[in-house]
Design a protein around this motif. Structure first.
Motif, PDB file in Angstrom:
ATOM      1  N   LEU A 193     -17.186  43.827  15.417  1.00 17.24           N
ATOM      2  CA  LEU A 193     -18.002  43.033  16.339  1.00 17.24           C
ATOM      3  C   LEU A 193     -17.125  42.270  17.327  1.00 17.24           C
ATOM      4  CD1 LEU A 193     -20.659  41.654  13.825  1.00 17.24           C
ATOM      5  CD2 LEU A 193     -21.040  43.337  15.631  1.00 17.24           C
ATOM      6  N   HIS A 194     -16.005  41.745  16.838  1.00 19.17           N
ATOM      7  CA  HIS A 194     -15.098  41.019  17.739  1.00 19.17           C
ATOM      8  C   HIS A 194     -14.483  41.960  18.766  1.00 19.17           C
ATOM      9  CE1 HIS A 194     -11.375  38.856  18.944  1.00 19.17           C
ATOM     10  NE2 HIS A 194     -12.199  37.812  18.908  1.00 19.17           N
ATOM     11  N   LYS A 195     -14.130  43.146  18.328  1.00 22.96           N
ATOM     12  CA  LYS A 195     -13.574  44.131  19.254  1.00 22.96           C
ATOM     13  C   LYS A 195     -14.582  44.481  20.340  1.00 22.96           C
ATOM     14  CE  LYS A 195     -11.609  48.817  19.357  1.00 22.96           C
ATOM     15  NZ  LYS A 195     -10.393  48.464  20.124  1.00 22.96           N
ATOM     16  N   ALA A 196     -15.844  44.649  19.956  1.00 23.62           N
ATOM     17  CA  ALA A 196     -16.888  44.969  20.933  1.00 23.62           C
ATOM     18  C   ALA A 196     -17.111  43.819  21.910  1.00 23.62           C
ATOM     19  CB  ALA A 196     -18.189  45.310  20.205  1.00 23.62           C
ATOM     20  N   SER A 197     -16.942  42.592  21.410  1.00 19.01           N
ATOM     21  CA  SER A 197     -17.179  41.430  22.279  1.00 19.01           C
ATOM     22  C   SER A 197     -16.111  41.278  23.357  1.00 19.01           C
ATOM     23  CB  SER A 197     -17.237  40.147  21.434  1.00 19.01           C
ATOM     24  OG  SER A 197     -15.962  39.834  20.899  1.00 19.01           O
ATOM     25  N   LYS A 224     -18.046  49.790  25.024  1.00 18.73           N
ATOM     26  CA  LYS A 224     -18.755  49.058  23.980  1.00 18.73           C
ATOM     27  C   LYS A 224     -19.558  50.018  23.105  1.00 18.73           C
ATOM     28  CE  LYS A 224     -20.396  45.069  25.246  1.00 18.73           C
ATOM     29  NZ  LYS A 224     -19.653  44.036  24.479  1.00 18.73           N
ATOM     30  N   ILE A 225     -20.250  50.959  23.751  1.00 17.31           N
ATOM     31  CA  ILE A 225     -21.023  51.944  22.983  1.00 17.31           C
ATOM     32  C   ILE A 225     -20.112  52.754  22.075  1.00 17.31           C
ATOM     33  CG2 ILE A 225     -22.369  54.080  23.197  1.00 17.31           C
ATOM     34  CD1 ILE A 225     -23.668  52.882  25.676  1.00 17.31           C
ATOM     35  N   GLN A 226     -18.938  53.155  22.614  1.00 19.55           N
ATOM     36  CA  GLN A 226     -18.008  53.951  21.815  1.00 19.55           C
ATOM     37  C   GLN A 226     -17.502  53.170  20.605  1.00 19.55           C
ATOM     38  OE1 GLN A 226     -17.324  57.271  22.321  1.00 19.55           O
ATOM     39  NE2 GLN A 226     -16.402  57.012  20.278  1.00 19.55           N
ATOM     40  N   LYS A 277     -25.891  43.893  12.076  1.00 23.80           N
ATOM     41  CA  LYS A 277     -25.655  43.376  13.429  1.00 23.80           C
ATOM     42  C   LYS A 277     -25.107  44.462  14.342  1.00 23.80           C
ATOM     43  CE  LYS A 277     -24.718  38.672  11.817  1.00 23.80           C
ATOM     44  NZ  LYS A 277     -23.697  37.593  11.693  1.00 23.80           N
ATOM     45  N   ILE A 278     -24.286  45.376  13.779  1.00 24.44           N
ATOM     46  CA  ILE A 278     -23.750  46.463  14.598  1.00 24.44           C
ATOM     47  C   ILE A 278     -24.875  47.391  15.030  1.00 24.44           C
ATOM     48  CG2 ILE A 278     -22.235  48.478  14.594  1.00 24.44           C
ATOM     49  CD1 ILE A 278     -20.315  46.979  12.849  1.00 24.44           C
TER      50      ILE A 278
END
Length: 727
Positions: A336-340, A348-350, A370-371
């Motif tokens: 989640l942090h990486k996506a943020s 982000k989708i990847q 949450k993911i």
């Protein structure tokens, strides 16, 4: 003439017997070094196989020529060597003779001749005696160094393989790297090897790598480093940095950068990442500084290097997240942090796709839902609702670790339908959710909220009844269900819900339902008999619930049955456990007696309270008791009660009592009574200062200090000084 006569005597003895003793006596007789050498030279020729004579002779020769320069007096040294050679023709199997000869020869400058002499000694002596020669030979190797010294140590390894580490170290010291490299490789490939010098396997490998960088091809270096990365997985940071530094020394900066970049994508510990990242950043910074300082630098290359450096700086947090993910791919927070960190929609989708592909739901940390929800939300925000629903449909089939996470997905799906103003579909989603997962309370709660918002009473009641049937109802469900029916004017049905609810739970959980149930029943003005029956049932279910006794007592009082009201409180004292609750009940009973029964009954309850409560709770009752008697102008009684209270606890713990007694004497007493109060205060101070902390009401409270105060209040022995409370 005397010396010649003595020589003649020794000579005659030798003529008579050519023995070792005669020659030694002759030798000891001589005083000068020349004389001794002369006698010994004759003795070894007379007794050519006498080891003792040869040792004395050779030692004397070495002692004589030792102080001389071997170059200037080479002839003298040569003569000594001839004597050694003569000795070895006869005693060539004696290792100590060889050791003497070799040590003497080492003082000469003939390196080749000395080396060959050592070879002769090793060839002549049996292998079991080589251990006497090698220490001298190695000392010779240390003195000459270079290729000769390296070859000697390389040969020594064949004699004693256990000294491999020493041999490798010496070969490196002599700069014989081509000889050291194969032996070093043998050493690091031996997993069972334990360093004689206290070096770790990693230390040995790093030394070997340093050696390789000076002797081997790049392909060999790459091969060895790849092997080391597997062998030392906990030292990848140091290994990658050493590898990159090798190419930096070769000025192959492109290859070094590739190694750094690959390393940042492979390491799995923060320590290794930090080491590699800092080294890479320092490397790029130095290259950039050189370009900036150079007068003829290419502007395009400068711009490219600046862009590379800025990219590395900006990517640190993202790369660090990758390390954390490699450490634990099932840690949801890292994903989640990486996506943020990214604002690019495709990236982000990847990230979400990678996360959902790699995470094992059974091993995932909390938050996997949450993911899924964040993944679906991307499509929701871009008005692709069908894709979002497809994602959520896959999500509800995942075996989450926690039912709460599954409920979050279902609820989000229902909220998605609500956001499209499609309440029936939102309810339909929750209907399916509760049917497939009938044991998840959160789903039922949201389902109920949706159905209640439609104002469909029967549909809402059907859901509540389903909860009861599935044994999923909680006390809150019971209360909410009854409130819902009341709001819709179904009062009797609401009471029946409470009646059903109190059968589902046990004390203390059921207490709150009973409390509300009885309050509502009183408000509905049920018959006296029915109310008493409900109260009795509630006390059977909650025998320790003080509030129910109080409510029952007030109900009886309000309905005219004062005796029943007081009896209920009396019964409650046997069941209620807490001393604070007991004190509250005593206060209620005393107030009821004062209002309804009169002085004698009130005194009975005051007395009962003082006898029953522990000292810490009793002081408050004692003060109220004294105030009651004072209000009746029974000052003698009040003083007796205060005297009793004075001996319950120390003065420090009974400040309220002493303040009231002091005010009483000032207002209503005289000098004598005030003096008596002070005497009681001194008595209490002395009593508690000498012995105990608490005392009983009628009996002396000599109790076990280790026991709780509640037990102490119940244990007592006879006290002859106890007052008669029934004045």
């Amino acid at each position: 003439m005397a010396d010649e006569n003595k020589d003649e005597r020794y000579e005659l003895q030798l003529i008579e017997e050519n023995s070792l003793d005669n020659w030694l006596r002759y030798y000891w007789y001589k005083q000068s070094a020349e004389g001794k050498v002369c006698v010994l030279r004759r003795s070894v020729r007379a007794l050519p196989r006498s080891y003792k004579l040869w040792c004395l002779y050779l030692d004397h020769l070495v002692e004589v020529v030792g102080p001389l320069c071997p170059v200037q007096y080479s002839e003298e040294y040569g003569k000594v060597c001839k004597e050694f050679e003569l000795c070895l023709r006869l005693l060539n199997k004696l290792p100590l003779i060889w050791v003497r000869y070799l040590e003497f020869a080492m003082s000469m400058a003939e390196v080749t001749w000395i080396r060959r002499l050592f070879n002769r000694a090793l060839r002549t002596l049996p292998l079991t005696q080589h251990h006497l020669i090698w220490p001298v030979f190695l000392r010779f190797a240390d003195e000459v160094g270079g290729l000769t010294g390296g070859l000697i140590y390389h040969r020594y390894y064949t004699y004693d393989p256990s000294q491999l580490e020493l041999v490798v170290e010496k070969l490196q010291a002599f700069k014989q790297l081509s000889l050291a490299a194969p032996l070093f490789e043998t050493l690091i490939n031996d997993d069972s090897y334990v360093s004689n010098l206290g070096k770790s396997p990693l230390d040995l490998w790093l030394e070997y790598f340093s050696l390789l960088t000076e002797t081997s091809t790049q392909a060999k270096v790459d091969q060895i480093v790849s092997f080391a990365l597997v062998k030392f997985p906990d030292q990848q940071g140091k290994l990658f940095v050493q590898w990159a530094m090798y190419y930096i020394k070769l000025r192959d900066y492109t290859r070094a950068s590739i190694i750094f970049e690959d390393a940042l994508k492979q390491v799995s510990t923060i320590k290794d990442f930090t080491m590699i990242y800092d080294s890479f950043a320092q490397f790029q910074d130095k290259r950039l500084s050189k370009l900036v300082a150079s007068d003829d630098s290419d502007p395009q290359e400068l711009d490219y290097r600046i862009a590379c450096f800025e990219k590395l700086m900006d990517s640190r947090e993202n790369l660090l997240d990758d390390v954390k993910i490699r450490q634990d791919v099932n840690n949801v927070d890292n994903w989640l942090h990486k996506a943020s960190l990214t604002t690019d929609l495709r990236s982000k989708i990847q990230i979400y796709v990678d996360a959902l592909t790699k995470i094992d739901p059974q091993r995932a940390t909390s938050g996997l839902s949450k993911i899924w929800i964040s993944y679906a939300t991307i499509y929701e925000e871009n008005n692709d609702l069908e894709t979002a629903k497809t994602i959520l449909d896959k999500a509800v089939k995942v075996k989450f670790n926690s039912p709460d996470e599954l409920s979050e997905v279902w609820i989000h799906w229902s909220e998605l339908e609500l956001s499209q103003d499609d309440l029936p579909m939102a309810i339909k989603v929750m209907e399916v959710a509760t049917r497939l997962n009938p044991k998840i309370p959160q789903l039922w709660g949201f389902y109920l909220d949706l159905v209640e918002s439609t104002s469909d009473v029967e549909a809402t009641c059907a859901i509540y009844e389903q909860l009861f049937t599935n044994k999923m109802a909680t006390p809150l469900h019971v209360i909410n269900y009854a409130n819902f029916l009341e709001e819709n004017k179904f009062f009797e049905r609401a009471l029946s819900v409470y009646a059903k609810g109190v059968t589902l739970f046990k004390y203390p959980v059921v207490f709150e339902i009973w409390n509300i149930y009885l309050t509502k029943a009183i408000q509905r003005q049920l018959s006296l008999e029915r109310m008493r029956d409900l109260f009795d049932q509630s006390l059977d279910a909650c025998p320790e619930a003080k509030d129910l006794y109080v409510l029952y007592s007030k109900y009886e009082e309000e309905n005219g049955s004062i005796q029943r009201s007081l009896k209920i409180i009396n019964n409650s004292l046997e069941n209620v456990k807490g001393w604070d609750d007991k004190l509250a009940l005593f206060k209620l009973a005393i107030q009821l007696c004062r209002d309804k029964f009169g002085v004698p009954t009130t005194r009975e309850w005051f007395t009962k309270a003082v006898e029953s409560l522990p000292p810490s709770k009793c002081i408050e009752v004692v003060i109220e008791f004294a105030k009651f008697e004072t209000s009746l102008h029974e000052l003698a009684r009040a003083r007796h009660i205060l005297q009793h209270g004075a001996m319950l606890q120390s003065v420090d713990k009974s400040k309220d009592l002493w303040e009231y007694w002091n005010d009483l004497e000032i207002t209503n007493g005289d000098k004598q009574t005030f003096k008596e109060m002070l005497q009681w205060k001194r008595r209490a101070t002395d009593e508690f200062g000498l012995s105990r902390e608490t005392k009983g009401f009628i009996n002396d409270g000599r109790v076990n200090e280790n026991k709780p105060e509640d037990e102490q209040a119940q244990q007592s022995v006879e006290n002859p000084d106890a007052i008669d409370i029934y004045i």
